[in-house]
Design a protein around this motif. Structure first.
Motif, PDB file in Angstrom:
ATOM      1  N   TRP A 121       0.931  -1.181   0.010  1.00  0.00           N
ATOM      2  CA  TRP A 121       0.135   0.027  -0.069  1.00  0.00           C
ATOM      3  C   TRP A 121       0.917   1.277  -0.084  1.00  0.00           C
ATOM      4  O   TRP A 121       0.491   2.168  -0.607  1.00  0.00           O
ATOM      5  N   ILE A 122       1.859   1.043   0.701  1.00  0.00           N
ATOM      6  CA  ILE A 122       2.766   2.405   0.789  1.00  0.00           C
ATOM      7  C   ILE A 122       3.585   2.690  -0.543  1.00  0.00           C
ATOM      8  O   ILE A 122       3.642   3.522  -1.023  1.00  0.00           O
ATOM      9  N   ASN A 123       3.911   1.552  -1.323  1.00  0.00           N
ATOM     10  CA  ASN A 123       4.549   1.605  -2.719  1.00  0.00           C
ATOM     11  C   ASN A 123       3.630   2.020  -3.575  1.00  0.00           C
ATOM     12  O   ASN A 123       3.844   2.809  -4.376  1.00  0.00           O
ATOM     13  N   ASP A 124       2.461   1.439  -3.496  1.00  0.00           N
ATOM     14  CA  ASP A 124       1.186   1.697  -4.671  1.00  0.00           C
ATOM     15  C   ASP A 124       0.636   2.802  -4.403  1.00  0.00           C
ATOM     16  O   ASP A 124       0.351   3.603  -5.506  1.00  0.00           O
ATOM     17  N   GLY A 125       0.314   3.225  -3.206  1.00  0.00           N
ATOM     18  CA  GLY A 125      -0.624   4.610  -3.032  1.00  0.00           C
ATOM     19  C   GLY A 125       0.210   5.472  -2.473  1.00  0.00           C
ATOM     20  O   GLY A 125       0.330   6.680  -3.153  1.00  0.00           O
ATOM     21  N   VAL A 126       1.016   5.506  -1.559  1.00  0.00           N
ATOM     22  CA  VAL A 126       1.525   6.717  -0.876  1.00  0.00           C
ATOM     23  C   VAL A 126       2.683   7.336  -1.849  1.00  0.00           C
ATOM     24  O   VAL A 126       3.022   8.473  -1.903  1.00  0.00           O
ATOM     25  N   TYR A 127       3.632   6.108  -2.228  1.00  0.00           N
ATOM     26  CA  TYR A 127       4.473   6.585  -3.050  1.00  0.00           C
ATOM     27  C   TYR A 127       3.960   6.630  -4.790  1.00  0.00           C
ATOM     28  O   TYR A 127       4.154   7.855  -5.271  1.00  0.00           O
ATOM     29  N   ASP A 128       3.674   5.660  -5.316  1.00  0.00           N
ATOM     30  CA  ASP A 128       3.309   5.449  -6.718  1.00  0.00           C
ATOM     31  C   ASP A 128       2.055   6.468  -7.075  1.00  0.00           C
ATOM     32  O   ASP A 128       2.208   7.157  -8.052  1.00  0.00           O
ATOM     33  N   GLN A 129       1.106   6.455  -6.217  1.00  0.00           N
ATOM     34  CA  GLN A 129       0.062   7.276  -6.809  1.00  0.00           C
ATOM     35  C   GLN A 129      -0.119   8.743  -6.339  1.00  0.00           C
ATOM     36  O   GLN A 129      -0.323   9.507  -7.149  1.00  0.00           O
ATOM     37  N   TYR A 130       0.335   8.889  -5.116  1.00  0.00           N
ATOM     38  CA  TYR A 130       0.239  10.196  -4.447  1.00  0.00           C
ATOM     39  C   TYR A 130       1.470  11.039  -4.510  1.00  0.00           C
ATOM     40  O   TYR A 130       1.559  12.059  -4.148  1.00  0.00           O
ATOM     41  N   ARG A 131       2.829  10.161  -4.603  1.00  0.00           N
ATOM     42  CA  ARG A 131       3.977  10.844  -4.467  1.00  0.00           C
ATOM     43  C   ARG A 131       4.073  11.713  -3.064  1.00  0.00           C
ATOM     44  O   ARG A 131       4.620  12.815  -3.089  1.00  0.00           O
ATOM     45  N   ALA A 132       3.638  11.136  -2.174  1.00  0.00           N
ATOM     46  CA  ALA A 132       3.822  11.564  -0.674  1.00  0.00           C
ATOM     47  C   ALA A 132       5.028  11.537  -0.123  1.00  0.00           C
ATOM     48  O   ALA A 132       5.266  11.851   1.115  1.00  0.00           O
ATOM     49  N   ILE A 133       5.642  10.496  -0.636  1.00  0.00           N
ATOM     50  CA  ILE A 133       7.059  10.311  -0.157  1.00  0.00           C
ATOM     51  C   ILE A 133       7.944  10.219  -1.318  1.00  0.00           C
ATOM     52  O   ILE A 133       7.447   9.994  -2.440  1.00  0.00           O
ATOM     53  N   ASP A 134       9.359  10.100  -1.093  1.00  0.00           N
ATOM     54  CA  ASP A 134      10.293   9.893  -2.020  1.00  0.00           C
ATOM     55  C   ASP A 134      10.791   8.379  -2.143  1.00  0.00           C
ATOM     56  O   ASP A 134      10.426   7.648  -1.249  1.00  0.00           O
ATOM     57  N   LYS A 135      11.223   8.051  -3.359  1.00  0.00           N
ATOM     58  CA  LYS A 135      11.600   6.734  -3.686  1.00  0.00           C
ATOM     59  C   LYS A 135      12.731   6.395  -2.672  1.00  0.00           C
ATOM     60  O   LYS A 135      12.428   4.924  -2.254  1.00  0.00           O
ATOM     61  N   GLU A 136      13.427   7.016  -2.370  1.00  0.00           N
ATOM     62  CA  GLU A 136      14.651   6.699  -1.227  1.00  0.00           C
ATOM     63  C   GLU A 136      14.097   6.347   0.147  1.00  0.00           C
ATOM     64  O   GLU A 136      14.689   5.676   1.071  1.00  0.00           O
ATOM     65  N   ASP A 137      12.990   7.042   0.253  1.00  0.00           N
ATOM     66  CA  ASP A 137      12.248   6.638   1.662  1.00  0.00           C
ATOM     67  C   ASP A 137      11.708   5.129   1.787  1.00  0.00           C
ATOM     68  O   ASP A 137      11.618   4.608   3.093  1.00  0.00           O
ATOM     69  N   LEU A 138      11.453   4.422   0.551  1.00  0.00           N
ATOM     70  CA  LEU A 138      11.353   3.153   0.437  1.00  0.00           C
ATOM     71  C   LEU A 138      12.351   2.100   0.891  1.00  0.00           C
ATOM     72  O   LEU A 138      12.282   0.960   1.262  1.00  0.00           O
ATOM     73  N   SER A 139      13.509   2.691   1.062  1.00  0.00           N
ATOM     74  CA  SER A 139      14.626   1.881   1.521  1.00  0.00           C
ATOM     75  C   SER A 139      15.238   2.124   2.880  1.00  0.00           C
ATOM     76  O   SER A 139      16.451   1.410   3.216  1.00  0.00           O
ATOM     77  N   ILE A 140      14.338   2.677   3.636  1.00  0.00           N
ATOM     78  CA  ILE A 140      14.541   3.039   5.083  1.00  0.00           C
ATOM     79  C   ILE A 140      14.524   1.690   5.684  1.00  0.00           C
ATOM     80  O   ILE A 140      15.366   1.419   6.853  1.00  0.00           O
ATOM     81  N   PHE A 141      13.625   0.811   5.389  1.00  0.00           N
ATOM     82  CA  PHE A 141      13.291  -0.530   6.185  1.00  0.00           C
ATOM     83  C   PHE A 141      13.704  -1.789   5.052  1.00  0.00           C
ATOM     84  O   PHE A 141      13.589  -1.516   3.830  1.00  0.00           O
TER      85      PHE A 141
END
Length: 195
Positions: free
Chosen positions: A153-173
């Motif tokens: 959901w974070i990948n598809d919605g928060v990042y991909d659909q809404y761009r509410a975070i940066d791609k590098e934020d997905l590598s925090i965890f």
């Protein structure tokens, strides 16, 4: 620092994985810090406590065995310190306890849990994202079945659909499935110098 549900009991898959991982880490000198309560906290404290019972305070190479530490919260009911905590501190306020659970950690380990665990994982990720925690401290989410739908959901919605975070934020965890996978990552983690 270990986080996860207080509801898991001994014999549950995630209780047993947390106990195993804490045992492995304490056996190579990592202190195990939890909230000191039941469930995942008890499992992690139990794993570290068992290393002390078997080895005393030193390993064969004179390296210190990791301690079993519980940072508990004073409540009028419910949570009490578990029997496997060797060093305990009790806090009156949740926010102070949360700071202490996160401040000195070499790694943040999250097992499946409820709203409290989700609150803690998002707070740690936010602190890293906003550089309030400046050292590279691994965030490990244990349990692919539990974490994958949320991360999708974070990948598809928060990042991909809404761009509410940066791609590098997905590598925090990092998501892993068991204690062995987590241990492989943690054992190569450099000591945290930022305090």
């Amino acid at each position: 620092t270990f986080f996860g549900s207080a509801r898991f009991k001994e014999g549950d898959q995630w209780y047993d994985e947390a106990r195993k991982l804490a045992h492995m880490l304490a056996n190579v000198g990592f202190d195990i810090v939890t909230g000191g309560g039941p469930g995942i906290m008890e499992a992690a404290n139990q794993g570290a406590h068992e290393v002390h019972e078997h080895n005393g305070s030193l390993l064969e190479n004179d390296k210190k065995v990791g301690d079993s530490v519980g940072l508990n919260i004073k409540l009028p009911f419910e949570q009490r310190i578990n029997a496997f905590v060797d060093k305990a501190v009790a806090f009156h306020y949740f926010f102070v306890r949360k700071v202490m659970l996160s401040y000195y950690a070499q790694v943040y380990i999250f097992f499946p849990g409820g709203f409290g665990t989700l609150d803690e994982v998002f707070e740690i990720i936010t602190l890293i994202q906003t550089k309030k925690i400046t050292a590279h401290v691994p965030v490990i989410l244990v349990g692919k079945d539990f974490w994958t739908p949320l991360i999708q959901w974070i990948n598809d919605g928060v990042y991909d659909q809404y761009r509410a975070i940066d791609k590098e934020d997905l590598s925090i965890f990092t998501i892993v499935d068991n204690a062995e996978e987590a241990f492989k990552i943690i054992k190569h983690t450099p000591e945290r110098k930022e305090f």
